[in-house]
Design a protein around this motif. Structure first.
Motif, PDB file in Angstrom:
ATOM      1  N   ALA A  66       0.838  -1.205   0.000  1.00 20.84           N
ATOM      2  CA  ALA A  66       0.000   0.000   0.000  1.00 20.84           C
ATOM      3  C   ALA A  66       0.871   1.251   0.000  1.00 20.84           C
ATOM      4  O   ALA A  66       1.893   1.320   0.696  1.00 20.84           O
ATOM      5  N   PHE A  67       0.452   2.236  -0.793  1.00 18.74           N
ATOM      6  CA  PHE A  67       1.116   3.530  -0.845  1.00 18.74           C
ATOM      7  C   PHE A  67       0.268   4.563  -0.115  1.00 18.74           C
ATOM      8  O   PHE A  67      -0.956   4.573  -0.250  1.00 18.74           O
ATOM      9  N   VAL A  68       0.924   5.443   0.626  1.00 21.91           N
ATOM     10  CA  VAL A  68       0.242   6.568   1.267  1.00 21.91           C
ATOM     11  C   VAL A  68       0.800   7.846   0.655  1.00 21.91           C
ATOM     12  O   VAL A  68       2.019   8.058   0.616  1.00 21.91           O
ATOM     13  N   LEU A  69      -0.091   8.676   0.143  1.00 17.74           N
ATOM     14  CA  LEU A  69       0.323   9.886  -0.566  1.00 17.74           C
ATOM     15  C   LEU A  69       0.688  11.006   0.401  1.00 17.74           C
ATOM     16  O   LEU A  69       0.000  11.237   1.403  1.00 17.74           O
ATOM     17  N   GLY A  70       1.745  11.733   0.050  1.00 19.00           N
ATOM     18  CA  GLY A  70       2.148  12.892   0.839  1.00 19.00           C
ATOM     19  C   GLY A  70       1.671  14.194   0.244  1.00 19.00           C
ATOM     20  O   GLY A  70       1.677  15.224   0.909  1.00 19.00           O
ATOM     21  N   ARG A  71       1.262  14.137  -1.032  1.00 23.53           N
ATOM     22  CA  ARG A  71       0.691  15.334  -1.661  1.00 23.53           C
ATOM     23  C   ARG A  71      -0.281  14.904  -2.748  1.00 23.53           C
ATOM     24  O   ARG A  71      -0.298  13.746  -3.177  1.00 23.53           O
ATOM     25  N   ASP A  72      -1.096  15.852  -3.187  1.00 24.57           N
ATOM     26  CA  ASP A  72      -2.095  15.576  -4.212  1.00 24.57           C
ATOM     27  C   ASP A  72      -1.413  15.177  -5.512  1.00 24.57           C
ATOM     28  O   ASP A  72      -0.324  15.667  -5.843  1.00 24.57           O
ATOM     29  N   VAL A  73      -2.072  14.307  -6.272  1.00 26.66           N
ATOM     30  CA  VAL A  73      -1.554  13.907  -7.573  1.00 26.66           C
ATOM     31  C   VAL A  73      -2.741  13.562  -8.459  1.00 26.66           C
ATOM     32  O   VAL A  73      -3.742  13.006  -8.001  1.00 26.66           O
ATOM     33  N   SER A  74      -2.630  13.905  -9.735  1.00 27.66           N
ATOM     34  CA  SER A  74      -3.744  13.634 -10.634  1.00 27.66           C
ATOM     35  C   SER A  74      -3.226  13.290 -12.026  1.00 27.66           C
ATOM     36  O   SER A  74      -2.114  13.666 -12.419  1.00 27.66           O
ATOM     37  N   GLY A  75      -4.048  12.568 -12.766  1.00 23.32           N
ATOM     38  CA  GLY A  75      -3.788  12.235 -14.154  1.00 23.32           C
ATOM     39  C   GLY A  75      -4.625  13.138 -15.044  1.00 23.32           C
ATOM     40  O   GLY A  75      -5.116  14.173 -14.599  1.00 23.32           O
ATOM     41  N   PRO A  76      -4.767  12.774 -16.304  1.00 22.23           N
ATOM     42  CA  PRO A  76      -4.515  11.442 -16.866  1.00 22.23           C
ATOM     43  C   PRO A  76      -3.124  11.228 -17.439  1.00 22.23           C
ATOM     44  O   PRO A  76      -2.879  10.196 -18.066  1.00 22.23           O
ATOM     45  N   ASN A  77      -2.208  12.170 -17.225  1.00 22.68           N
ATOM     46  CA  ASN A  77      -0.889  12.038 -17.849  1.00 22.68           C
ATOM     47  C   ASN A  77       0.233  12.033 -16.820  1.00 22.68           C
ATOM     48  O   ASN A  77       1.354  12.451 -17.114  1.00 22.68           O
ATOM     49  N   ALA A  78      -0.055  11.549 -15.615  1.00 20.49           N
ATOM     50  CA  ALA A  78       0.974  11.497 -14.578  1.00 20.49           C
ATOM     51  C   ALA A  78       2.041  10.473 -14.948  1.00 20.49           C
ATOM     52  O   ALA A  78       1.741   9.391 -15.459  1.00 20.49           O
ATOM     53  N   THR A  79       3.287  10.799 -14.685  1.00 26.04           N
ATOM     54  CA  THR A  79       4.400   9.902 -14.967  1.00 26.04           C
ATOM     55  C   THR A  79       4.764   9.101 -13.724  1.00 26.04           C
ATOM     56  O   THR A  79       4.345   9.424 -12.597  1.00 26.04           O
ATOM     57  N   VAL A  80       5.572   8.074 -13.925  1.00 21.61           N
ATOM     58  CA  VAL A  80       6.052   7.286 -12.786  1.00 21.61           C
ATOM     59  C   VAL A  80       6.804   8.191 -11.816  1.00 21.61           C
ATOM     60  O   VAL A  80       6.621   8.095 -10.590  1.00 21.61           O
ATOM     61  N   ALA A  81       7.636   9.078 -12.333  1.00 19.83           N
ATOM     62  CA  ALA A  81       8.406   9.971 -11.469  1.00 19.83           C
ATOM     63  C   ALA A  81       7.495  10.875 -10.646  1.00 19.83           C
ATOM     64  O   ALA A  81       7.726  11.092  -9.448  1.00 19.83           O
ATOM     65  N   GLN A  82       6.437  11.387 -11.266  1.00 23.17           N
ATOM     66  CA  GLN A  82       5.505  12.248 -10.535  1.00 23.17           C
ATOM     67  C   GLN A  82       4.773  11.481  -9.447  1.00 23.17           C
ATOM     68  O   GLN A  82       4.565  11.986  -8.340  1.00 23.17           O
ATOM     69  N   VAL A  83       4.395  10.253  -9.752  1.00 21.76           N
ATOM     70  CA  VAL A  83       3.698   9.435  -8.763  1.00 21.76           C
ATOM     71  C   VAL A  83       4.635   9.084  -7.610  1.00 21.76           C
ATOM     72  O   VAL A  83       4.259   9.176  -6.432  1.00 21.76           O
ATOM     73  N   MET A  84       5.869   8.704  -7.932  1.00 22.55           N
ATOM     74  CA  MET A  84       6.831   8.404  -6.870  1.00 22.55           C
ATOM     75  C   MET A  84       7.058   9.628  -5.982  1.00 22.55           C
ATOM     76  O   MET A  84       7.181   9.511  -4.763  1.00 22.55           O
ATOM     77  N   GLY A  85       7.100  10.804  -6.590  1.00 26.80           N
ATOM     78  CA  GLY A  85       7.298  12.018  -5.822  1.00 26.80           C
ATOM     79  C   GLY A  85       6.132  12.356  -4.907  1.00 26.80           C
ATOM     80  O   GLY A  85       6.302  13.037  -3.901  1.00 26.80           O
ATOM     81  N   ALA A  86       4.933  11.859  -5.262  1.00 27.81           N
ATOM     82  CA  ALA A  86       3.747  12.134  -4.442  1.00 27.81           C
ATOM     83  C   ALA A  86       3.569  11.134  -3.308  1.00 27.81           C
ATOM     84  O   ALA A  86       2.796  11.381  -2.375  1.00 27.81           O
ATOM     85  N   ILE A  87       4.264   9.988  -3.375  1.00 29.06           N
ATOM     86  CA  ILE A  87       4.129   8.956  -2.352  1.00 29.06           C
ATOM     87  C   ILE A  87       4.997   9.305  -1.149  1.00 29.06           C
ATOM     88  O   ILE A  87       6.200   9.516  -1.274  1.00 29.06           O
ATOM     89  N   GLU A  88       4.393   9.372   0.013  1.00 30.97           N
ATOM     90  CA  GLU A  88       5.150   9.688   1.230  1.00 30.97           C
ATOM     91  C   GLU A  88       5.827   8.447   1.791  1.00 30.97           C
ATOM     92  O   GLU A  88       6.984   8.494   2.201  1.00 30.97           O
ATOM     93  N   TYR A  89       5.080   7.326   1.823  1.00 36.43           N
ATOM     94  CA  TYR A  89       5.671   6.081   2.319  1.00 36.43           C
ATOM     95  C   TYR A  89       4.845   4.890   1.865  1.00 36.43           C
ATOM     96  O   TYR A  89       3.762   5.040   1.279  1.00 36.43           O
ATOM     97  N   VAL A  90       5.388   3.715   2.129  1.00 37.84           N
ATOM     98  CA  VAL A  90       4.753   2.469   1.733  1.00 37.84           C
ATOM     99  C   VAL A  90       4.645   1.566   2.960  1.00 37.84           C
ATOM    100  O   VAL A  90       5.503   1.616   3.849  1.00 37.84           O
ATOM    101  N   VAL A  91       3.572   0.779   3.038  1.00 36.12           N
ATOM    102  CA  VAL A  91       3.360  -0.142   4.159  1.00 36.12           C
ATOM    103  C   VAL A  91       2.796  -1.459   3.631  1.00 36.12           C
ATOM    104  O   VAL A  91       2.159  -1.495   2.572  1.00 36.12           O
ATOM    105  N   PRO A  92       3.005  -2.550   4.368  1.00 28.60           N
ATOM    106  CA  PRO A  92       2.292  -3.786   4.034  1.00 28.60           C
ATOM    107  C   PRO A  92       0.833  -3.646   4.424  1.00 28.60           C
ATOM    108  O   PRO A  92       0.499  -2.908   5.360  1.00 28.60           O
TER     109      PRO A  92
END
Length: 260
Positions: free
Chosen positions: A109-135
């Motif tokens: 599971a990913f928890v977002l640290g900031r808002d992110v939207s598509g429809p043209n979001a890149t992998v880099a943009q999504v990674m930048g929006a993820i604050e942390y990951v948990v099982p």
């Protein structure tokens, strides 16, 4: 399918949540149902629950494995929403009477640290929006009788969502190759499934990017603090009252829940 029929189907599914009585597959009772119908039925239920005071806390991606996509005859995942009332604390008792016919899947599971939207979001943009990951453990459930579901049934039924338990140890994405993260799934101390993050569309990040861009095309922005369940890394297992379920994911730790 006209709006009145969609509304009636949405009400039937909503009723199954409260009565715990599943209904017949929608493709049997409504042979002309389309994917657009199913997503609109999903949205009708969401609007009703939001009107009742529920809040969206995230989204789930389903049908992320090649095996499930072949079984459903599709070439892409589906999605559903997660509400605050669907979340359970790690190690806290989960009442089985909240569900109709529950199963459990281990997920990243990913928890977002900031808002992110598509429809043209890149992998880099999504990674930048993820604050942390948990099982995480997703409790999947079906309001369709005997789990006799196809794509159109599960989409209308909120992608067979039931609940979610997030692990309590956040981990940064830095230096994590989630494709190689191995997972062991345990029920009552016995290992019942194994897998790795690569089972999820090749990478859980791919699932997150797909979700953000798919929702973006529908005008939905994911918000800071919301959760993305990226898809199961093993086969789902049926659970019942008295079961304790744990998922151990390499690099991310363990998450546990128990059904009472």
């Amino acid at each position: 399918m006209d709006n009145d029929v969609r509304l009636r189907v949405a009400q039937e599914l909503a009723s199954a949540y409260t009565t715990r009585e599943p209904i017949a597959p929608l493709v049997q009772t409504h042979p002309g149902i389309t994917l657009d119908d199913s997503y609109e039925i999903q949205q009708l239920q969401l609007r009703e629950r939001l009107d009742g005071g529920a809040q969206v806390v995230g989204y789930k991606v389903g049908l992320t494995s090649a095996v499930m996509q072949r079984q459903m005859g599709v070439d892409q995942p589906d999605y559903g929403y997660l509400l605050d009332e669907m979340t359970y604390l790690e190690n806290a008792p989960v009442p089985t009477e909240h569900f109709v016919q529950p199963k459990v899947e281990p997920e990243i599971a990913f928890v977002l640290g900031r808002d992110v939207s598509g429809p043209n979001a890149t992998v880099a943009q999504v990674m930048g929006a993820i604050e942390y990951v948990v099982p995480a453990l997703e409790i999947i459930d079906s309001r369709i009788r005997d789990w006799k579901i196809g794509l159109l049934d599960t989409v209308a039924d909120n992608a067979s969502s039931g609940g979610v338990v997030l692990g309590s140890r956040p981990t940064s994405l830095v230096d994590q190759d989630l494709r190689l993260a191995g997972c062991n799934l345990f029920v009552n101390g016995r290992i019942v499934g194994t897998g790795a993050g690569g089972a999820v569309l090749g990478s859980p990040l791919t699932a997150a990017v797909w979700l953000i861009n798919t929702l973006g095309a529908r005008g939905v922005t994911l918000r800071a603090g919301q959760v993305i369940l990226s898809g199961s890394v093993t086969a789902a297992v049926t659970v019942a009252q008295g079961d304790t379920v744990s998922a151990q994911i390499a690099g991310l730790g363990t998450v546990t829940t128990r059904f009472v």
